[in-house]
Scaffold this active site. Structure first.
Site, mmCIF file in Angstrom:
data_model
loop_
_atom_site.group_PDB
_atom_site.id
_atom_site.type_symbol
_atom_site.label_atom_id
_atom_site.label_comp_id
_atom_site.label_asym_id
_atom_site.label_seq_id
_atom_site.Cartn_x
_atom_site.Cartn_y
_atom_site.Cartn_z
ATOM 1 N N GLU A 16 1.696 -13.266 -0.212
ATOM 2 C CA GLU A 16 1.003 -14.538 0.016
ATOM 3 C C GLU A 16 0.635 -14.616 1.493
ATOM 4 O O GLU A 16 1.102 -13.791 2.294
ATOM 5 C CB GLU A 16 1.928 -15.714 -0.366
ATOM 6 C CG GLU A 16 2.324 -15.676 -1.838
ATOM 7 C CD GLU A 16 3.243 -16.819 -2.257
ATOM 8 O OE1 GLU A 16 3.562 -17.675 -1.401
ATOM 9 O OE2 GLU A 16 3.623 -16.832 -3.435
ATOM 10 N N SER A 53 3.827 -14.965 3.422
ATOM 11 C CA SER A 53 4.954 -14.071 3.099
ATOM 12 C C SER A 53 4.436 -12.679 2.762
ATOM 13 O O SER A 53 3.906 -12.437 1.686
ATOM 14 C CB SER A 53 5.792 -14.636 1.945
ATOM 15 O OG SER A 53 5.061 -14.674 0.758
ATOM 16 N N TYR A 68 15.934 -15.969 -2.812
ATOM 17 C CA TYR A 68 15.387 -14.841 -3.586
ATOM 18 C C TYR A 68 15.844 -14.875 -5.041
ATOM 19 O O TYR A 68 15.194 -14.335 -5.931
ATOM 20 C CB TYR A 68 15.736 -13.495 -2.914
ATOM 21 C CG TYR A 68 17.187 -13.083 -3.003
ATOM 22 C CD1 TYR A 68 17.636 -12.319 -4.075
ATOM 23 C CD2 TYR A 68 18.100 -13.459 -2.027
ATOM 24 C CE1 TYR A 68 18.963 -11.936 -4.178
ATOM 25 C CE2 TYR A 68 19.433 -13.081 -2.114
ATOM 26 C CZ TYR A 68 19.862 -12.324 -3.188
ATOM 27 O OH TYR A 68 21.161 -11.957 -3.294
ATOM 28 N N GLY A 120 6.751 2.632 -6.133
ATOM 29 C CA GLY A 120 5.324 2.595 -5.820
ATOM 30 C C GLY A 120 5.007 3.254 -4.498
ATOM 31 O O GLY A 120 3.947 3.872 -4.343
ATOM 32 N N ARG A 121 5.910 3.147 -3.539
ATOM 33 C CA ARG A 121 5.536 3.693 -2.225
ATOM 34 C C ARG A 121 5.531 5.221 -2.214
ATOM 35 O O ARG A 121 4.914 5.823 -1.328
ATOM 36 C CB ARG A 121 6.357 3.075 -1.103
ATOM 37 C CG ARG A 121 7.820 3.285 -1.084
ATOM 38 C CD ARG A 121 8.411 2.514 0.102
ATOM 39 N NE ARG A 121 8.054 1.104 0.043
ATOM 40 C CZ ARG A 121 8.936 0.114 -0.140
ATOM 41 N NH1 ARG A 121 10.221 0.371 -0.246
ATOM 42 N NH2 ARG A 121 8.530 -1.132 -0.194
ATOM 43 N N ARG A 142 -20.345 25.155 11.827
ATOM 44 C CA ARG A 142 -20.886 24.635 13.086
ATOM 45 C C ARG A 142 -20.770 25.685 14.190
ATOM 46 O O ARG A 142 -19.672 26.205 14.441
ATOM 47 C CB ARG A 142 -20.100 23.380 13.479
ATOM 48 C CG ARG A 142 -20.444 22.802 14.828
ATOM 49 C CD ARG A 142 -21.810 22.168 14.813
ATOM 50 N NE ARG A 142 -22.112 21.509 16.085
ATOM 51 C CZ ARG A 142 -23.318 21.042 16.395
ATOM 52 N NH1 ARG A 142 -24.317 21.175 15.534
ATOM 53 N NH2 ARG A 142 -23.537 20.449 17.546
ATOM 54 N N GLN A 176 -9.760 29.539 19.503
ATOM 55 C CA GLN A 176 -8.335 29.413 19.176
ATOM 56 C C GLN A 176 -7.856 27.954 19.287
ATOM 57 O O GLN A 176 -6.988 27.514 18.531
ATOM 58 C CB GLN A 176 -7.502 30.304 20.091
ATOM 59 C CG GLN A 176 -6.105 30.506 19.556
ATOM 60 C CD GLN A 176 -5.284 31.421 20.436
ATOM 61 O OE1 GLN A 176 -5.194 31.222 21.652
ATOM 62 N NE2 GLN A 176 -4.705 32.442 19.834
ATOM 63 N N GLU A 217 2.438 -1.980 0.642
ATOM 64 C CA GLU A 217 3.723 -1.585 0.006
ATOM 65 C C GLU A 217 4.811 -1.376 1.048
ATOM 66 O O GLU A 217 5.614 -0.444 0.965
ATOM 67 C CB GLU A 217 3.524 -0.371 -0.906
ATOM 68 C CG GLU A 217 2.579 -0.737 -2.057
ATOM 69 C CD GLU A 217 2.734 0.107 -3.293
ATOM 70 O OE1 GLU A 217 3.845 0.634 -3.535
ATOM 71 O OE2 GLU A 217 1.747 0.224 -4.028
ATOM 72 N N SER A 247 5.006 0.266 8.124
ATOM 73 C CA SER A 247 5.834 1.359 8.663
ATOM 74 C C SER A 247 7.129 0.822 9.269
ATOM 75 O O SER A 247 8.190 1.445 9.139
ATOM 76 C CB SER A 247 5.041 2.158 9.705
ATOM 77 O OG SER A 247 4.049 2.914 9.035
#
Ligand SMILES: Cc1cc2nc3c(=O)[nH]c(=O)nc-3n(C[C@H](O)[C@H](O)[C@H](O)COP(=O)(O)OP(=O)(O)OC[C@H]3O[C@@H](n4cnc5c(N)ncnc54)[C@H](O)[C@@H]3O)c2cc1C
Length: 381
Positions: free
Chosen positions: A129, A132, A180, A244-245, A270, A281, A365, A368
């Site tokens: 939300e 949140s 919660y 899910g992550r 290229r 290199q 999700e 970091s």
């Protein structure tokens, strides 16, 4: 004897290759126009259903693929190698929506929704939300119980697949005073009275993937559509997002591989100073480092997925795989832009899009920082 993580079963390899061939043939020609129009055309979504990637873990008897979580991870990686926007559509469908229904739904809910999700209905997962995000369980969408079920009232934000979806898993609280422990998951259909998909976000990356607000104005939801127990929605959310992550990790590995594929082709073509830039290199080492980073990230994703699939603890590994693979995706996409030179900075070439797309891996999700929090808890005890 345990085998190497990158050794796939014949079935897994064939599945991954067929998904990649599909993406290369049917999605690649449309990537740029889908990004510019910020849409995923319905005929493409229908093709994803036909391909069998929209209900990978749903039983064959219910019209699904009868596959595994690892198959879902492979599909998300293969699609994201071509377009991470298609990758996330399939990811949310499988690793969040179908996964939550399979794990927490009773027989009636499963029978009502899994065959539809496997054959024609797109799903979405609505937790966040405006106020949140990381603190997801501070959500304020309210579910009030009445004689005919529940009335849901509130606003959800950032909901992936909202434009395309028919079925939404929506988290609301049945008792704000319980913190919660009031949170409850509901299965909500697009055409329920009081349910509206609101404004679509205008995004930096994964632009073809829809991200919208949801508006619930006394949206009527039958009691039978409570997913899991009332007050146990926090468990549904935590456990599905932990899984899910790993899918987001796969999306980021696919994206990074896609950026590297383009880069390898380009640096060989290229020429500057009378030779291919791949002959320098300095360029070779940058490409080699990108390949090494991708391999490391892929191993982390596959390890987390195999742990999840074999019922081992995997939460820390899932956090590590998402953290690392999203950083690798950003770095490799950035290198791709550098090695394309000025051509990397314009839309006529594919890498600027991947650079924009990569950023989301560090946000959704669980950002970091939230992954680092999970890892720190494990490391520091
Ligand atoms: C394209 C897109 C698609 C999305 N899809 C969905 C979806 O389908 N369903 C859904 O429910 N949500 C979805 N989200 C929401 C997403 O999960 C949230 O944006 C994310 O969890 C972060 O929440 P926030 O945006 O409120 O940021 P905040 O939580 O406000 O975070 C802001 C910053 O503060 C940092 N931070 C916050 N708390 C802490 C802490 N305790 N310690 C250290 N740092 C902290 C964060 O790391 C971040 O850098 C999506 C978002 C986007 C952008």
């Amino acid at each position: 004897m345990a085998s190497a993580l990158t050794i796939l079963s014949d079935d897994e390899r064939l599945f991954r290759d067929s998904v990649y061939e599909f993406a290369d043939r049917e999605i690649r020609p449309h990537v740029r126009e889908m990004d510019e129009a910020a849409t995923l055309p319905r005929p493409l979504i229908d093709r994803l259903f036909e391909l069998g990637v929209m209900g990978i873990e749903v039983a064959e008897l219910a019209g699904g693929g009868g596959g595994t979580f690892f198959h879902a991870v492979l599909a998300v990686e293969a699609l994201s190698r071509v377009d991470p926007s298609v990758g996330v559509l399939v990811d949310v469908q499988n690793t969040l929506v179908i996964n939550a229904l399979q794990r927490w739904g009773g027989d009636d809910l499963k029978q009502a929704y899994l065959p539809r999700l496997a054959s024609r209905a797109v799903g979405a997962y609505a937790l966040s939300e405006a106020a949140s995000g990381s603190d997801a369980f501070a959500l304020s969408t309210r579910a009030t119980e009445g004689p005919d079920g529940y009335l849901l009232r509130g606003h959800k934000l950032w909901i992936t697949n909202a434009i395309e979806a028919d079925v939404f898993i929506v988290f609301a609280t049945v008792n704000p005073d319980a913190g919660y422990r009031g949170i409850t998951a509901f299965v909500v259909e697009r055409d329920y009275p009081g349910f509206t998909v609101g404004a679509k976000e205008d995004k930096l990356g994964i632009r073809a993937s829809s991200t919208c607000e949801l508006i619930l104005e006394d949206c009527r939801v039958p009691r039978a559509n409570v997913l899991g127990d009332s007050g146990k929605g926090y468990k549904v959310a935590i456990e599905t997002l932990n899984e899910g992550r790993i899918g987001i990790g796969a999306q980021m590995v696919g994206l990074a591989q896609g950026a590297l594929d383009h880069t390898i082709r380009y640096v060989k073509e290229r020429t500057q100073f009378g030779k291919a830039i791949a002959d320098f290199q300095g360029v070779q080492f940058q490409v080699a480092r990108a390949a090494a980073n991708i391999e490391a990230a892929r191993l982390l994703v596959y390890n987390a997925a195999r742990l999840r699939e074999t019922g081992q603890p995997f939460v820390t590994e899932a956090a590590i795989c998402k953290l690392v693979s999203s950083e690798v995706a950003e770095r490799v996409a950035s290198l791709a832009v550098n090695l394309y030179g000025g051509y990397g900075f314009v839309k006529d070439y594919p890498v600027e899009k991947l650079y924009r797309d990569a950023k989301i891996g560090q946000i959704y999700e669980g950002t970091s920082n939230l992954q680092l929090q999970t890892i720190a808890k494990h490391v520091l005890g």
